[in-house]
Design an enzyme around this catalytic site. Sequence first.
Site, PDB file in Angstrom:
ATOM      1  N   GLY A  46       0.835  -1.188   0.000  1.00  0.00           N
ATOM      2  CA  GLY A  46       0.000   0.000   0.000  1.00  0.00           C
ATOM      3  C   GLY A  46       0.875   1.244   0.000  1.00  0.00           C
ATOM      4  O   GLY A  46       2.002   1.213   0.502  1.00  0.00           O
ATOM      5  N   GLN A  51       3.281   9.904   0.802  1.00  0.00           N
ATOM      6  CA  GLN A  51       4.546   9.188   0.995  1.00  0.00           C
ATOM      7  C   GLN A  51       5.522   9.405  -0.164  1.00  0.00           C
ATOM      8  O   GLN A  51       6.687   9.019  -0.072  1.00  0.00           O
ATOM      9  CB  GLN A  51       4.298   7.686   1.168  1.00  0.00           C
ATOM     10  N   CYS A 102       5.678   0.020   7.299  1.00  0.00           N
ATOM     11  CA  CYS A 102       5.386   1.204   6.482  1.00  0.00           C
ATOM     12  C   CYS A 102       6.625   1.561   5.671  1.00  0.00           C
ATOM     13  O   CYS A 102       7.730   1.590   6.218  1.00  0.00           O
ATOM     14  CB  CYS A 102       5.002   2.365   7.404  1.00  0.00           C
ATOM     15  N   LEU A 103       6.429   1.864   4.384  1.00  0.00           N
ATOM     16  CA  LEU A 103       7.580   2.207   3.541  1.00  0.00           C
ATOM     17  C   LEU A 103       8.257   3.504   4.009  1.00  0.00           C
ATOM     18  O   LEU A 103       9.415   3.733   3.692  1.00  0.00           O
ATOM     19  CB  LEU A 103       7.144   2.339   2.073  1.00  0.00           C
ATOM     20  N   HIS A 144      -4.694   2.030   7.478  1.00  0.00           N
ATOM     21  CA  HIS A 144      -3.311   2.520   7.562  1.00  0.00           C
ATOM     22  C   HIS A 144      -3.078   3.621   6.510  1.00  0.00           C
ATOM     23  O   HIS A 144      -2.509   4.675   6.825  1.00  0.00           O
ATOM     24  CB  HIS A 144      -2.359   1.327   7.336  1.00  0.00           C
ATOM     25  N   GLU A 145      -3.550   3.382   5.281  1.00  0.00           N
ATOM     26  CA  GLU A 145      -3.307   4.353   4.201  1.00  0.00           C
ATOM     27  C   GLU A 145      -4.144   5.623   4.384  1.00  0.00           C
ATOM     28  O   GLU A 145      -3.659   6.725   4.131  1.00  0.00           O
ATOM     29  CB  GLU A 145      -3.595   3.729   2.834  1.00  0.00           C
ATOM     30  N   HIS A 148      -2.538   7.965   6.661  1.00  0.00           N
ATOM     31  CA  HIS A 148      -1.484   8.775   6.031  1.00  0.00           C
ATOM     32  C   HIS A 148      -2.036  10.088   5.475  1.00  0.00           C
ATOM     33  O   HIS A 148      -1.370  11.120   5.520  1.00  0.00           O
ATOM     34  CB  HIS A 148      -0.839   8.014   4.863  1.00  0.00           C
TER      35      HIS A 148
HETATM   36 ZN   LIG Z   1       2.481   3.547   5.704  1.00  0.00          ZN
END
Ligand SMILES: [Zn+2]
Length: 176
Positions: A46, A51, A102-103, A144-145, A148
């Site tokens: 995701g 991000q 998380c990236l 989660h997304e 963000h």
């Molecule tokens: Zn994330």
Amino acid sequence: MAILPIVEVPDARLRETAEPVAEVNDAVRATVADMFETMYDAHGIGLAAVQVGIMQRIVVIDLQERELEEGEPREAARDPRAFINPELSWLSEETSSYNEGCLSIPEQYAEVTRPTRCRVKWLDTTGATQEAEFDGLMSTCMQHEIDHLNGVLFIDHISRLKRGMLLKKLDKLRRG
Ligand SMILES: [Zn+2]
């Protein structure tokens, strides 16, 4: 298409609220394509636009869950889904925990408890309104997304002590 640089903590952009997309046009579709390319390159499931430093309410998700047949390339399991202006319209009272990563917080993981199921409204890449209920990993990933887009990270859902330890480990990792 392009692989975009991923914004990592403690970059302040990860704490900002993203702007709604006013019109789903070719520029938005190009952003979605770049986000998928970036996410696959980073082996994520995701990615939110913030991000990659784009402060718009765009999310891409691909759980790539399908079991591969023998000889099939990894790409065969791809099931890309894009969500523009996603909004949570319902959360279940029942909760479950996933080991989240998380990236933007490389190689760090923690158990996060969230509502098991959620209902989401969004625009697809043609600009049409969609609504669906999700559970399991898809529900976790979606929450989660969407976090963000509101400047929230998964580490905000864990204790201060655990968060401190995780960020210290990340610091160590970066210093090598
Ligand atoms: Zn994330």
